[in-house]
Scaffold this active site. Structure first.
Site, PDB file in Angstrom:
ATOM      1  N   TYR A   1       0.875  -1.155  -0.160  1.00 16.92           N
ATOM      2  CA  TYR A   1      -0.070   0.041   0.161  1.00 16.92           C
ATOM      3  C   TYR A   1       0.842   1.395   0.059  1.00 16.92           C
ATOM      4  CZ  TYR A   1      -4.464   2.485   0.898  1.00 16.92           C
ATOM      5  OH  TYR A   1      -5.640   3.343   0.721  1.00 16.92           O
TER       6      TYR A   1
ATOM      7  N   TYR B   1     -11.095   3.668  -8.039  1.00 20.94           N
ATOM      8  CA  TYR B   1     -10.653   3.740  -6.399  1.00 20.94           C
ATOM      9  C   TYR B   1      -9.995   2.415  -6.062  1.00 20.94           C
ATOM     10  CZ  TYR B   1     -15.144   1.671  -5.389  1.00 20.94           C
ATOM     11  OH  TYR B   1     -16.285   0.808  -5.419  1.00 20.94           O
ATOM     12  N   GLY B   2      -9.930   1.607  -6.852  1.00 23.05           N
ATOM     13  CA  GLY B   2      -9.756   0.178  -6.512  1.00 23.05           C
ATOM     14  C   GLY B   2      -9.322  -0.867  -7.742  1.00 23.05           C
TER      15      GLY B   2
ATOM     16  N   TRP C   1      -8.380   8.498  -3.878  1.00 17.23           N
ATOM     17  CA  TRP C   1      -7.773   7.797  -2.640  1.00 17.23           C
ATOM     18  C   TRP C   1      -8.277   8.554  -1.441  1.00 17.23           C
ATOM     19  CZ3 TRP C   1      -1.803   7.911  -1.263  1.00 17.23           C
ATOM     20  CH2 TRP C   1      -1.702   6.992  -0.203  1.00 17.23           C
TER      21      TRP C   1
END
Length: 401
Positions: free
Chosen positions: A95, A305-306, A331
């Protein structure tokens, strides 16, 4: 007998006490002293000192918190903390935002506490703090605090107070700042959507997807919602019905989306294209997202967003040249860190809708965390969230800690 031996309230306290009291002293293993010697609060935290799979790198660390609070500091007791995909990605080391490894909790190696979201109760506050008091509920203002722990010290500037906790549960408060806020901002910030406009999204059964359906319904928007097929047709239809009942306009599967005739179905739903599909919300990637882009109207906007499929986002050239489709990323962690006051206003609004029954909870799987809950149980709960279809988001709910 007066005991003058200083003892630290951690996992080593029991043998030390036996040594002071003698072998004939009663058993000390059946009772947990919430307030250790000299008023220290005993606490536990799920920590990691290196990156990897949660089952391999997480450990349960015992430590103690001094009753003497530094200026502007709060002692918090954790009530509920969800397990979000970003939390797992942080532990895996993939991440972009990572909490620092420190030795502040007395770990044998510099470590970080896992988790980013949660609901906390104020147990005590430094005398300099006037706007927070014992019993208040708070959430974290920014990311990387480390929420998977029974107790924590936090500076007053690091938290947002829940002004009115009446009619709310710790799970509702503890899950408000990531999924609902992501959906809220994506529908508000990228295009001006007015009543009657459309948006299309994949991952519609996710926490973000469910929130987007409900906000869209409240704001007069129409939605096309894409889900993955379930194990059988009955389960798939049950999921469709559930999202329709939440306020979705249409719910389709990825197979339906990929069908060549799907664009014609969208034209029928949008009055021959006269009603614009202005926004697409993407958390999947790969070929299904390329099919979703084809449903956007001229000048539409895809917000990513993913990337649940772990496949690259494939952008059709024609959509850029001939339809002027725009592509953006969102984000929520970065947005939240940069807009704390707006975050508080938004959180208060969402929680007010929740209190009124206009915004429903996401399905959750409660994972009980008591003082005696063993490390293996907690690690298994975290690792289990990496499986396939689940009945709901995993949430640690803290009991007698």
């Amino acid at each position: 007998m007066l005991i003058r031996t200083p003892l630290r309230a951690n996992h080593g306290s029991i043998p030390a006490l036996r040594g002071v009291l003698g072998a004939k002293s009663p058993s000390l293993t059946c009772r947990r002293w919430k307030s250790g010697p000299y008023g220290y609060t005993q606490a536990k935290a799920l920590v990691y000192s290196k990156y990897g799979e949660p089952s391999d790198v997480l450990s349960l660390h015992n430590h103690s918190i001094s009753p003497s609070l530094p200026p502007s500091t709060l002692l918090l007791r954790t009530l509920a903390t969800p397990i979000n995909p970003a939390d797992i990605n942080q532990i895996q080391g993939v991440y972009p935002s990572k909490p620092p490894f420190t030795s502040l909790l007395g770990t044998s190696q510099p470590s970080a506490v896992a988790g980013n979201e949660g609901c906390f109760e104020v147990l005590s506050a430094a005398s300099s703090i006037k706007h927070l008091q014992k019993g208040d509920w708070v959430i974290m203002k920014s990311t990387n605090f480390g929420t998977w722990r029974t107790h924590a010290l936090a500076h007053e500037s690091a938290v947002l107070k829940i002004e009115n906790k009446d009619g709310l549960t710790p799970i509702q408060v503890g899950t408000v700042s990531v999924n609902p806020c992501t959906a809220y901002r994506m529908l508000k910030d990228f295009e001006t959507l007015k009543e009657g406009d459309w948006f299309i999204q994949n991952g519609a059964n996710s926490g973000v997807g469910r929130a987007a359906i409900q906000f869209g319904n409240l704001w007069g928007l129409k939605s096309i919602n894409v889900i993955r097929e379930r194990a059988d047709a009955t389960a798939t239809q049950a999921m469709k019905d559930e999202l329709l009942e939440l306020g979705a306009t249409h719910v389709v599967t990825e197979s339906e989306l990929m069908d060549k005739a799907f664009a014609e179905r969208v034209r029928e739903w949008t009055e021959g294209g006269r009603e614009a599909v202005k926004v697409g919300l993407n958390c999947v990637g790969g070929k299904p997202t390329a099919a979703l882009v084809k449903c956007l109207s001229n000048g539409g906007h895809l917000v990513t967003y993913g990337a649940m499929s772990k496949q690259p986002l494939m952008l059709p050239t024609g959509a850029l040249i001939f339809k002027d489709i725009r592509f953006s990323g969102f984000w929520v962690s970065r947005w939240s860190d940069g807009h704390p006051e707006e975050k508080k206003r938004m959180v208060d609004e969402v929680l007010d809708l929740t209190r009124q029954g206009k915004f429903r909870d996401i399905p959750v799987q409660e994972l009980k965390w008591e003082w005696g809950t063993e490390e293996g149980v907690l690690k298994e709960a975290v690792q289990g969230t990496l499986g396939g279809f689940r009945a709901g988001k995993g949430v640690f709910v803290y009991g007698d800690t």
